[in-house]
Design a protein around this motif. Structure first.
Motif, mmCIF file in Angstrom:
data_model
loop_
_atom_site.group_PDB
_atom_site.id
_atom_site.type_symbol
_atom_site.label_atom_id
_atom_site.label_comp_id
_atom_site.label_asym_id
_atom_site.label_seq_id
_atom_site.Cartn_x
_atom_site.Cartn_y
_atom_site.Cartn_z
ATOM 1 N N ASP A 113 0.780 -1.363 0.001
ATOM 2 C CA ASP A 113 -0.145 -0.491 -0.343
ATOM 3 C C ASP A 113 1.393 1.054 -0.289
ATOM 4 O OD1 ASP A 113 -2.514 -1.316 0.243
ATOM 5 O OD2 ASP A 113 -2.509 -1.180 2.123
ATOM 6 N N TRP A 114 0.377 2.363 -1.332
ATOM 7 C CA TRP A 114 1.280 3.403 -0.807
ATOM 8 C C TRP A 114 0.569 4.135 -1.260
ATOM 9 C CZ3 TRP A 114 0.255 5.991 -5.500
ATOM 10 C CH2 TRP A 114 0.325 5.391 -6.159
ATOM 11 N N THR A 115 0.781 5.776 -0.402
ATOM 12 C CA THR A 115 0.220 7.175 -0.730
ATOM 13 C C THR A 115 1.159 7.966 -1.029
ATOM 14 O OG1 THR A 115 -1.837 6.312 0.416
ATOM 15 C CG2 THR A 115 -1.243 8.085 -0.136
ATOM 16 N N VAL A 116 1.837 9.100 -1.573
ATOM 17 C CA VAL A 116 1.499 9.988 -2.443
ATOM 18 C C VAL A 116 1.657 11.131 -1.937
ATOM 19 C CG1 VAL A 116 3.353 11.108 -4.522
ATOM 20 C CG2 VAL A 116 3.829 8.824 -4.225
ATOM 21 N N LEU A 117 2.090 12.316 -0.900
ATOM 22 C CA LEU A 117 1.742 13.737 -1.297
ATOM 23 C C LEU A 117 2.656 14.560 -1.920
ATOM 24 C CD1 LEU A 117 1.365 13.244 3.312
ATOM 25 C CD2 LEU A 117 -0.123 12.154 1.039
ATOM 26 N N GLN A 118 1.957 15.497 -2.215
ATOM 27 C CA GLN A 118 2.769 16.644 -3.062
ATOM 28 C C GLN A 118 2.379 17.762 -2.635
ATOM 29 O OE1 GLN A 118 1.929 15.607 -7.342
ATOM 30 N NE2 GLN A 118 3.808 14.259 -7.085
ATOM 31 N N PRO A 119 3.273 18.763 -1.543
ATOM 32 C CA PRO A 119 2.169 19.922 -0.807
ATOM 33 C C PRO A 119 2.781 20.318 -1.968
ATOM 34 C CG PRO A 119 4.100 19.104 0.506
ATOM 35 C CD PRO A 119 3.803 17.673 -0.671
ATOM 36 N N GLU A 120 2.358 22.030 -1.901
ATOM 37 C CA GLU A 120 2.708 23.235 -1.972
ATOM 38 C C GLU A 120 3.811 23.775 -1.033
ATOM 39 O OE1 GLU A 120 3.371 24.730 -4.726
ATOM 40 O OE2 GLU A 120 2.527 24.650 -6.474
ATOM 41 N N TRP A 121 4.326 25.108 -1.524
ATOM 42 C CA TRP A 121 5.052 25.659 -0.361
ATOM 43 C C TRP A 121 4.748 25.570 1.495
ATOM 44 C CZ3 TRP A 121 10.144 28.266 -1.128
ATOM 45 C CH2 TRP A 121 10.078 28.593 -2.249
ATOM 46 N N PHE A 122 5.075 25.503 2.047
ATOM 47 C CA PHE A 122 4.813 25.706 3.750
ATOM 48 C C PHE A 122 4.425 26.677 3.594
ATOM 49 C CE2 PHE A 122 6.698 21.216 5.005
ATOM 50 C CZ PHE A 122 6.257 20.279 3.701
ATOM 51 N N ALA A 123 3.804 26.538 4.262
ATOM 52 C CA ALA A 123 3.642 27.994 5.637
ATOM 53 C C ALA A 123 4.663 28.056 6.500
ATOM 54 C CB ALA A 123 1.742 28.339 5.894
ATOM 55 N N GLN A 124 4.384 27.212 7.135
ATOM 56 C CA GLN A 124 5.756 27.418 7.699
ATOM 57 C C GLN A 124 6.943 27.756 7.745
ATOM 58 O OE1 GLN A 124 3.179 24.835 7.888
ATOM 59 N NE2 GLN A 124 2.775 25.786 10.046
ATOM 60 N N ASN A 125 6.952 28.284 5.896
ATOM 61 C CA ASN A 125 8.185 28.974 5.869
ATOM 62 C C ASN A 125 8.544 29.972 6.840
ATOM 63 O OD1 ASN A 125 9.188 26.845 3.890
ATOM 64 N ND2 ASN A 125 8.235 27.667 2.627
ATOM 65 N N PHE A 126 7.493 30.574 6.873
ATOM 66 C CA PHE A 126 7.270 32.252 7.463
ATOM 67 C C PHE A 126 8.048 32.062 8.646
ATOM 68 C CE2 PHE A 126 4.307 32.431 3.804
ATOM 69 C CZ PHE A 126 4.956 33.784 3.037
ATOM 70 N N THR A 127 7.701 30.770 9.456
ATOM 71 C CA THR A 127 7.935 30.690 10.944
ATOM 72 C C THR A 127 9.131 29.606 11.267
ATOM 73 O OG1 THR A 127 6.107 28.981 10.846
ATOM 74 C CG2 THR A 127 5.354 31.159 11.686
ATOM 75 N N GLU A 128 9.125 28.626 10.739
ATOM 76 C CA GLU A 128 9.580 28.111 10.702
ATOM 77 C C GLU A 128 11.513 28.082 10.284
ATOM 78 O OE1 GLU A 128 8.375 23.741 11.373
ATOM 79 O OE2 GLU A 128 6.715 24.400 12.524
ATOM 80 N N SER A 129 11.568 28.364 9.253
ATOM 81 C CA SER A 129 12.572 28.537 8.230
ATOM 82 C C SER A 129 13.127 29.736 7.517
ATOM 83 C CB SER A 129 12.184 27.319 6.932
ATOM 84 O OG SER A 129 12.871 26.826 5.899
ATOM 85 N N PHE A 130 12.703 29.476 6.015
ATOM 86 C CA PHE A 130 13.776 29.701 5.019
ATOM 87 C C PHE A 130 13.525 32.002 5.419
ATOM 88 C CE2 PHE A 130 12.308 26.454 2.425
ATOM 89 C CZ PHE A 130 13.559 26.551 2.403
ATOM 90 N N TRP A 131 11.782 32.263 5.680
ATOM 91 C CA TRP A 131 11.690 34.084 6.137
ATOM 92 C C TRP A 131 11.498 34.283 7.273
ATOM 93 C CZ3 TRP A 131 7.286 32.270 1.558
ATOM 94 C CH2 TRP A 131 7.832 31.554 0.213
ATOM 95 N N ARG A 132 11.781 33.782 8.062
ATOM 96 C CA ARG A 132 11.176 34.375 9.366
ATOM 97 C C ARG A 132 11.830 34.858 9.401
ATOM 98 N NH1 ARG A 132 12.900 33.489 15.334
ATOM 99 N NH2 ARG A 132 10.985 33.520 16.703
ATOM 100 N N GLU A 133 12.906 35.355 9.663
ATOM 101 C CA GLU A 133 13.958 36.616 9.931
ATOM 102 C C GLU A 133 13.573 37.566 9.004
ATOM 103 O OE1 GLU A 133 15.756 36.899 12.660
ATOM 104 O OE2 GLU A 133 14.935 34.867 12.712
ATOM 105 N N GLY A 134 13.401 37.146 7.214
ATOM 106 C CA GLY A 134 12.874 38.237 7.048
ATOM 107 C C GLY A 134 11.637 39.469 7.704
ATOM 108 N N VAL A 135 10.907 38.032 8.128
ATOM 109 C CA VAL A 135 9.472 38.759 8.759
ATOM 110 C C VAL A 135 9.906 39.007 10.115
ATOM 111 C CG1 VAL A 135 7.336 37.857 9.905
ATOM 112 C CG2 VAL A 135 7.753 36.258 7.783
ATOM 113 N N ARG A 136 10.583 38.965 11.177
ATOM 114 C CA ARG A 136 10.632 39.519 12.448
ATOM 115 C C ARG A 136 11.821 41.025 11.696
ATOM 116 N NH1 ARG A 136 14.568 36.342 15.717
ATOM 117 N NH2 ARG A 136 13.321 37.678 17.568
ATOM 118 N N SER A 137 12.056 41.163 10.668
ATOM 119 C CA SER A 137 13.210 42.447 10.457
ATOM 120 C C SER A 137 11.648 43.326 9.494
ATOM 121 C CB SER A 137 13.628 42.259 9.523
ATOM 122 O OG SER A 137 13.506 41.515 8.007
#
Length: 277
Positions: free
Chosen positions: A119-143
């Motif tokens: 049995d298999w399932t594949v998930l293909q998500p778009e950009w994570f909203a969490q990029n704004f809080t936990e990743s690439f863009w958090r510091e940009g938001v803070r600045s």
């Protein structure tokens, strides 16, 4: 009956959310990561070190897989997992993999899962909203400035909480085998609109500054990012500018029977939790 559910990237954005949900249900969870302690249900699994795979897979009947990059290692891991008795696989992939070259690690991972015989399932998500809080863009938001070369491109950001809900459902319930779910939020927004939503949620002014690809790449390199990695990251953002991935999918609703969480809900909850403090 599931004996153990293995979660790769068990401390990551999606993995820890999945593990938390499964644990709350009283299900046996084994989290795996490269730097795990190796004690109890926190097991070490390094995709670059196949000698760590068998101990992590021992007794597992369902597994959540991801391929973080580099050479394609998932096909070999899938084969070993099936040989060890794993009966259900859920793969975190990404939107756009279908357009990638055949040698792309995620494309190879998807092919291996689909051809696994279980049995298999594949998930293909778009950009994570969490990029704004936990990743690439958090510091940009803070600045207060998100300096990104995305122009007026739109993305239907997906909340990682929704990804985790879909993954848990696919890992524990029947009816999802053989399905590929493209996961998006309910509407596509520009980075400027995302900044406006965050401004409203936090009370602090956040704006999107559209910059050139050259300036963005140079800035990454100046911060210590290897030039080849900087070029890849810039290319991903230019895909947004060029209009790739703007369409909204019903994957969350098909999997869960409810609509996906909005970016407004994500931002309000993130602000209330102090994610940008």
């Amino acid at each position: 009956m599931t004996k153990n559910i293995l979660i790769l990237g068990g401390t990551g954005t999606t993995g820890r959310r999945i593990a938390r949900r499964l644990t709350a249900r009283g299900l046996p969870v084994r989290t795996a990561s490269r730097n795990a302690s190796g004690t109890g249900d926190d097991v070490r699994l390094d995709l670059d070190d196949p000698t760590t795979w068998a101990p992590a897979l021992d007794g597992v009947t369902a597994a959540y897989l991801l391929e973080p990059g580099g050479p394609a290692r998932t096909p070999r891991l899938v084969a070993e997992a099936v040989a060890a008795g794993v009966k259900r696989l859920v793969l975190l992939s990404a939107h756009g993999v279908d357009r990638a070259d055949d040698g792309h690690p995620l494309k190879a991972a998807e092919r291996a899962v689909r051809e696994s015989g279980v049995d298999w399932t594949v998930l293909q998500p778009e950009w994570f909203a969490q990029n704004f809080t936990e990743s690439f863009w958090r510091e940009g938001v803070r600045s207060g400035t998100l300096a990104l070369p995305t122009g007026d491109g739109r993305i239907p950001f997906i909340d990682a909480e929704d990804i985790a809900d879909v993954a848990v459902t696919a890992l524990t319930e029947d009816g999802h085998s053989g399905r590929t779910y493209r996961l998006t939020g309910p509407r596509a927004i520009t980075l400027a609109e995302a900044a406006d939503v965050i401004t409203a949620a936090t009370g602090r002014t956040v704006r999107h500054l559209d910059v050139t690809a050259e300036d963005f790449t140079a800035g990454l390199v100046a911060q210590g990012t290897p030039p080849e990695i900087a070029a890849v990251l810039t290319g991903l953002l230019l895909n947004i500018r060029d209009g790739h991935g703007t369409d909204v999918s019903d994957g969350v609703e098909r999997a869960l029977g409810r609509p996906p969480r909005s970016f407004e809900t994500f931002a309000a909850e993130a602000a209330a939790a102090g994610r940008w403090a």
